[in-house]
Design an enzyme around this catalytic site. Sequence first.
Site, PDB file in Angstrom:
ATOM      1  N   HIS A  40      31.487  32.146  35.074  1.00 46.90           N
ATOM      2  CA  HIS A  40      31.417  32.056  33.611  1.00 46.90           C
ATOM      3  C   HIS A  40      30.109  32.734  33.214  1.00 46.90           C
ATOM      4  CE1 HIS A  40      33.674  28.278  34.539  1.00 46.90           C
ATOM      5  NE2 HIS A  40      34.308  28.513  33.419  1.00 46.90           N
TER       6      HIS A  40
ATOM      7  N   ASP B 246      27.211  30.468  33.755  1.00 45.70           N
ATOM      8  CA  ASP B 246      26.833  30.057  35.123  1.00 45.70           C
ATOM      9  C   ASP B 246      25.721  30.926  35.662  1.00 45.70           C
ATOM     10  OD1 ASP B 246      29.106  28.418  35.170  1.00 45.70           O
ATOM     11  OD2 ASP B 246      30.329  29.971  36.116  1.00 45.70           O
TER      12      ASP B 246
HETATM   13  C1  XLS Z   1      38.693  23.741  34.291  1.00 48.23           C
HETATM   14  C2  XLS Z   1      39.069  25.079  34.647  1.00 48.23           C
HETATM   15  C3  XLS Z   1      37.930  26.087  34.671  1.00 48.23           C
HETATM   16  C4  XLS Z   1      38.442  27.486  34.652  1.00 48.23           C
HETATM   17  C5  XLS Z   1      37.422  28.510  34.303  1.00 48.23           C
HETATM   18  O1  XLS Z   1      39.398  22.786  34.519  1.00 48.23           O
HETATM   19  O2  XLS Z   1      39.703  25.030  35.894  1.00 48.23           O
HETATM   20  O3  XLS Z   1      37.104  25.859  35.764  1.00 48.23           O
HETATM   21  O4  XLS Z   1      38.999  27.837  35.883  1.00 48.23           O
HETATM   22  O5  XLS Z   1      36.923  28.318  33.033  1.00 48.23           O
END
Ligand code: XLS
Length: 442
Positions: free
Chosen positions: A101, A104
């Site tokens: 993200h 991150d």
């Molecule tokens: C949350 C989601 C998230 C997505 C990316 O439950 O899995 O981690 O994969 O934003």
Amino acid sequence: MREFFSNVSAIRYEGPRSKNSLSFKYYDPEERIGDKKMKDHLRFAVAFWHTFGFRGADLFGSENMIRPWDNFTDPMERAKAKVDAAFEFFEKLGVRYFCFHDRDIAPEGETLGETNRNLDEITRYIKRLMNGSDVKCLWGTANLFKDPIYTHGAATSCNVDVFARAAAQVKKAMEVTLELGGQNFVFWGGREGYETLLNTDMRFELDNYARFLHMAVEYAREIGFTGQLLIEPKPKEPMKHQYDFDVATTLAFLKNYDLDRYFKLNIEANHATLGGHTFQHELRYARINDKLGSIDINQGDPLLGWDVDRFPTDVYSTTLAMYEVLKNGGIEPGGFNFDAKVRRPSFEPVDLFYAHIAGMDACAMGLKIAHRLLEDKVLDNFIEERYASYRDGIGLKIASGEINFRDLERYAMEHEHIQNSSGRQEMLEAVLNEYMFEQQRS
Ligand code: XLS
Ligand code: NI
Ligand code: NI
């Protein structure tokens, strides 16, 4: 480059008889399975957020994980240390992809402009490390759920300023993903959903969500991002109801708004079970609609009703998942992103290695078993036989759309004595076990 995992050396394939827990027992990247090497079937990716960002906090407890790459006071220094740790981890584990993200990888600044500049600096830093390695970016995404401004959603927020901010954030995240050579871009509808219909204009929110995605498609084209766009369904959490509930709901949404030709789906195992489906069901539903794009490989817990994001170790489930993937002819340019976190009591950095190794081996086992099931046509033959009545006579007419109710009534009157055959579920489950355990022995 500084070293953060100095007590771990490169993880190698040592085979099932090895007693070394820091080795692969089943994942042999160079082994050929059918037409491809294992590493090309299983395009594993490490998730930046869980692996380098999760510190063990839960609803009742504070952070309990000490990560040496956090040990820097300056936020930008800390972000760079995290990137160093990540690349050391990718190299040692032998994983060639990562997912991230925007939030991150780089700290937020005082303003959106400053935040974007931070992101640019860290992107340059990541690119430098990518240059010296064969690690690639599987996908990028924007975090549209953490900041309090996203309380009412992002593209589905009632507040237009939030809609605009979300657009700006996705715009930048796409640019960064392009810069890093990302092969896909993911939209997980973090808070795109609602808590109560008493205050919600559902129709307007869905229309806005579609408008947002159309603009994203347009912008991707404008900047020359040719990667696959993916939507990641999830039924609930954090919202009580998420708009991208499951594969079927998401497909209907995409079709309604003329978006289906631009998107495929990123299917997450734990989201499937959270929605009351098996992982295989979601993969199958996406596959038969030509929408199986990528996978967030993790697993839920049958006793816990939320997105617990465990590392996948259930070989039964990975086998059936790999079965769908092979039937799909693979998922490239997608891959297998470990959207999974170590349990809170597994708080040492080395647990990150054990966890990924366990997941990679479980996927490798699943791949090998699924491949043999397919080669021997075990299920295919049974299924073909089961629907045999549609291959000639009146069955063929139905299947080719050449018959109507009147003819069918006539036929039914002439064939009053109906005989069914057994579905043989238990027999097939036993056969599946034979394949699973034979695999273990060989
Ligand atoms: C949350 C989601 C998230 C997505 C990316 O439950 O899995 O981690 O994969 O934003
Ligand atoms: Ni996910
Ligand atoms: Ni998830």
